[in-house]
Design a protein around this motif. Structure first.
Motif, PDB file in Angstrom:
ATOM      1  N   TYR A  54      36.334  42.454  39.088  1.00 34.32           N
ATOM      2  CA  TYR A  54      37.759  42.110  38.245  1.00 34.32           C
ATOM      3  C   TYR A  54      38.174  43.322  36.902  1.00 34.32           C
ATOM      4  CZ  TYR A  54      37.520  37.484  39.796  1.00 34.32           C
ATOM      5  OH  TYR A  54      38.173  36.094  41.261  1.00 34.32           O
ATOM      6  N   ASP A 106      40.042  43.908  27.731  1.00 36.43           N
ATOM      7  CA  ASP A 106      39.214  44.221  27.009  1.00 36.43           C
ATOM      8  C   ASP A 106      38.708  42.241  25.646  1.00 36.43           C
ATOM      9  OD1 ASP A 106      36.485  44.516  24.525  1.00 36.43           O
ATOM     10  OD2 ASP A 106      35.497  44.558  26.747  1.00 36.43           O
ATOM     11  N   VAL A 109      34.602  43.035  34.636  1.00 41.46           N
ATOM     12  CA  VAL A 109      33.523  41.958  35.378  1.00 41.46           C
ATOM     13  C   VAL A 109      33.248  41.558  36.590  1.00 41.46           C
ATOM     14  CG1 VAL A 109      33.745  39.350  34.872  1.00 41.46           C
ATOM     15  CG2 VAL A 109      34.957  41.099  33.123  1.00 41.46           C
ATOM     16  N   TRP A 122      44.115  39.227  33.513  1.00 39.05           N
ATOM     17  CA  TRP A 122      42.783  40.022  34.478  1.00 39.05           C
ATOM     18  C   TRP A 122      43.337  40.648  35.997  1.00 39.05           C
ATOM     19  CZ3 TRP A 122      37.306  38.669  34.983  1.00 39.05           C
ATOM     20  CH2 TRP A 122      36.994  37.338  33.544  1.00 39.05           C
ATOM     21  N   GLY A 123      42.695  40.983  36.558  1.00 46.27           N
ATOM     22  CA  GLY A 123      43.314  40.830  37.995  1.00 46.27           C
ATOM     23  C   GLY A 123      43.075  40.094  39.108  1.00 46.27           C
ATOM     24  N   ARG A 124      43.159  40.143  40.141  1.00 41.04           N
ATOM     25  CA  ARG A 124      42.982  39.325  41.218  1.00 41.04           C
ATOM     26  C   ARG A 124      41.633  40.000  42.238  1.00 41.04           C
ATOM     27  NH1 ARG A 124      47.785  37.122  45.200  1.00 41.04           N
ATOM     28  NH2 ARG A 124      46.058  35.244  45.432  1.00 41.04           N
ATOM     29  N   GLY A 125      41.605  40.929  41.321  1.00 39.38           N
ATOM     30  CA  GLY A 125      39.651  40.809  42.342  1.00 39.38           C
ATOM     31  C   GLY A 125      40.006  42.187  43.340  1.00 39.38           C
ATOM     32  N   GLN A 166      31.804  38.972  39.946  1.00 37.59           N
ATOM     33  CA  GLN A 166      31.619  37.659  40.340  1.00 37.59           C
ATOM     34  C   GLN A 166      30.777  37.998  41.669  1.00 37.59           C
ATOM     35  OE1 GLN A 166      34.698  34.609  39.678  1.00 37.59           O
ATOM     36  NE2 GLN A 166      32.947  33.020  39.558  1.00 37.59           N
ATOM     37  N   LYS A 169      28.973  32.623  42.979  1.00 40.77           N
ATOM     38  CA  LYS A 169      27.966  32.204  41.582  1.00 40.77           C
ATOM     39  C   LYS A 169      29.449  32.761  40.006  1.00 40.77           C
ATOM     40  CE  LYS A 169      23.830  32.467  43.497  1.00 40.77           C
ATOM     41  NZ  LYS A 169      23.278  31.412  43.218  1.00 40.77           N
ATOM     42  N   GLY A 170      28.658  32.818  38.803  1.00 39.51           N
ATOM     43  CA  GLY A 170      28.999  32.980  37.538  1.00 39.51           C
ATOM     44  C   GLY A 170      30.212  34.364  37.852  1.00 39.51           C
ATOM     45  N   LEU A 171      30.354  35.105  36.460  1.00 41.24           N
ATOM     46  CA  LEU A 171      30.679  36.217  35.723  1.00 41.24           C
ATOM     47  C   LEU A 171      30.117  36.762  35.717  1.00 41.24           C
ATOM     48  CD1 LEU A 171      33.724  34.438  34.715  1.00 41.24           C
ATOM     49  CD2 LEU A 171      33.703  35.770  36.419  1.00 41.24           C
ATOM     50  N   PHE A 192      40.254  39.692  27.337  1.00 41.37           N
ATOM     51  CA  PHE A 192      40.298  38.551  28.697  1.00 41.37           C
ATOM     52  C   PHE A 192      40.820  37.791  28.763  1.00 41.37           C
ATOM     53  CE2 PHE A 192      36.300  40.442  29.674  1.00 41.37           C
ATOM     54  CZ  PHE A 192      35.182  41.043  28.821  1.00 41.37           C
ATOM     55  N   ASP A 193      42.359  38.338  28.108  1.00 38.50           N
ATOM     56  CA  ASP A 193      43.595  37.452  28.194  1.00 38.50           C
ATOM     57  C   ASP A 193      44.818  37.845  29.362  1.00 38.50           C
ATOM     58  OD1 ASP A 193      45.905  38.993  26.529  1.00 38.50           O
ATOM     59  OD2 ASP A 193      43.747  39.420  26.845  1.00 38.50           O
ATOM     60  N   ASN A 236      33.113  48.370  29.547  1.00 43.89           N
ATOM     61  CA  ASN A 236      34.242  48.427  29.751  1.00 43.89           C
ATOM     62  C   ASN A 236      34.619  50.009  28.654  1.00 43.89           C
ATOM     63  OD1 ASN A 236      32.574  48.077  27.003  1.00 43.89           O
ATOM     64  ND2 ASN A 236      33.689  46.610  26.326  1.00 43.89           N
ATOM     65  N   TRP A 267      30.020  40.344  32.907  1.00 43.37           N
ATOM     66  CA  TRP A 267      30.325  41.685  32.618  1.00 43.37           C
ATOM     67  C   TRP A 267      30.009  42.815  32.567  1.00 43.37           C
ATOM     68  CZ3 TRP A 267      28.233  44.554  28.855  1.00 43.37           C
ATOM     69  CH2 TRP A 267      29.474  45.652  28.015  1.00 43.37           C
TER      70      TRP A 267
END
Lengths: 111, 114
Positions: B95, B99, B37, B104-107, B39, B43-45, B101-102, B50, B47
């Motif tokens: 990020y 899948d 994902v 996440w990495g830090r990016g 960003q 702005k927003g997220l 989405f529970d 996958n 996808w």
């Protein structure tokens, strides 16, 4: 492609007051298996997103019970019963029924 | 502790290529579908792509299809994103996430600029 539309995009709220965010999808999010794959995320400033709610209304572990999700089909809502200072951030809905798509995000701030 | 750690982000010229990595620990990586994902700045997220557990199924956002390739190495508990023909509009924090989405990495930050 499914398009997710959130409103409002900006949400100023007084501490202790309720808040509500709407999320609408361009088509039904009911999957073949009967489940509706609609998630809500919180992204605090400078942090990665955090999932709050999955499958419309199931709260994730550790999420305060002041957060609740509801809705069906194409219309969904995230509610915060009493906003606290730590709730400041951007909230996103995301559908996982027809591939994946996020809403534009709603920025919650304290008045 | 469950953790996803992205790496590989850097400044790259338009038209260039880059490979992002995501190292997983504390979870049974080979049981998870995984996603990338991004960003965009301020702005927003969005996808990006996958992949299923054994790599036999992959899906991409229209904006990156044909330019980006998602892959994984379950023996190394790692997820990858090969990015080619990069454009200024690919500049973003990328990020890695389960899948569902529970997790996440830090990016990792990718900047496409001359």
């Amino acid at each position: 492609d499914v398009v997710m539309t959130q409103s409002p995009l900006s949400l100023p709220v007084t501490l202790g007051q309720p808040a509500s965010i709407s999320c609408r999808s361009s088509q039904s999010l009911v999957y073949n298996d009967g489940n509706t794959y609609l998630n809500w995320f919180q992204q605090r400033p400078g942090q990665s997103p955090r999932r709050l709610i999955h499958r419309v209304s199931i709260r994730d572990s550790g999420v305060p019970d002041r957060f609740s999700g509801s809705g069906s089909g194409t219309d969904f809502t995230l509610k915060i019963s009493r906003v606290e200072a730590e709730d400041v951030g951007v909230y996103y809905c995301m559908q996982g029924t027809d591939w994946r798509a996020f809403g534009q995000g709603t920025k919650l701030e304290i008045k | 502790e469950v953790q996803l750690v992205e790496s590989g982000g850097t400044l790259v010229q338009p038209g260039g290529s880059l490979r992002l990595s995501c190292a997983a620990s504390g979870l049974s990586f080979n049981r998870y579908w995984m996603s990338w994902v991004r960003q965009l700045p301020g702005k927003g997220l969005e996808w990006v792509a996958n992949m299923n557990q054994d790599g036999s199924e992959r899906h991409y956002a229209v904006s990156v299809k044909g330019r980006f390739t998602i892959s994984r190495d379950n023996a190394k508990n790692s997820l990858y994103l090969e990015m080619n023909s990069l454009r200024a509009e690919d500049t973003a924090v990328y990020y890695c996430a389960s899948d569902g989405f529970d997790i996440w990495g830090r990016g990792t930050v990718v900047t496409v600029s001359s």
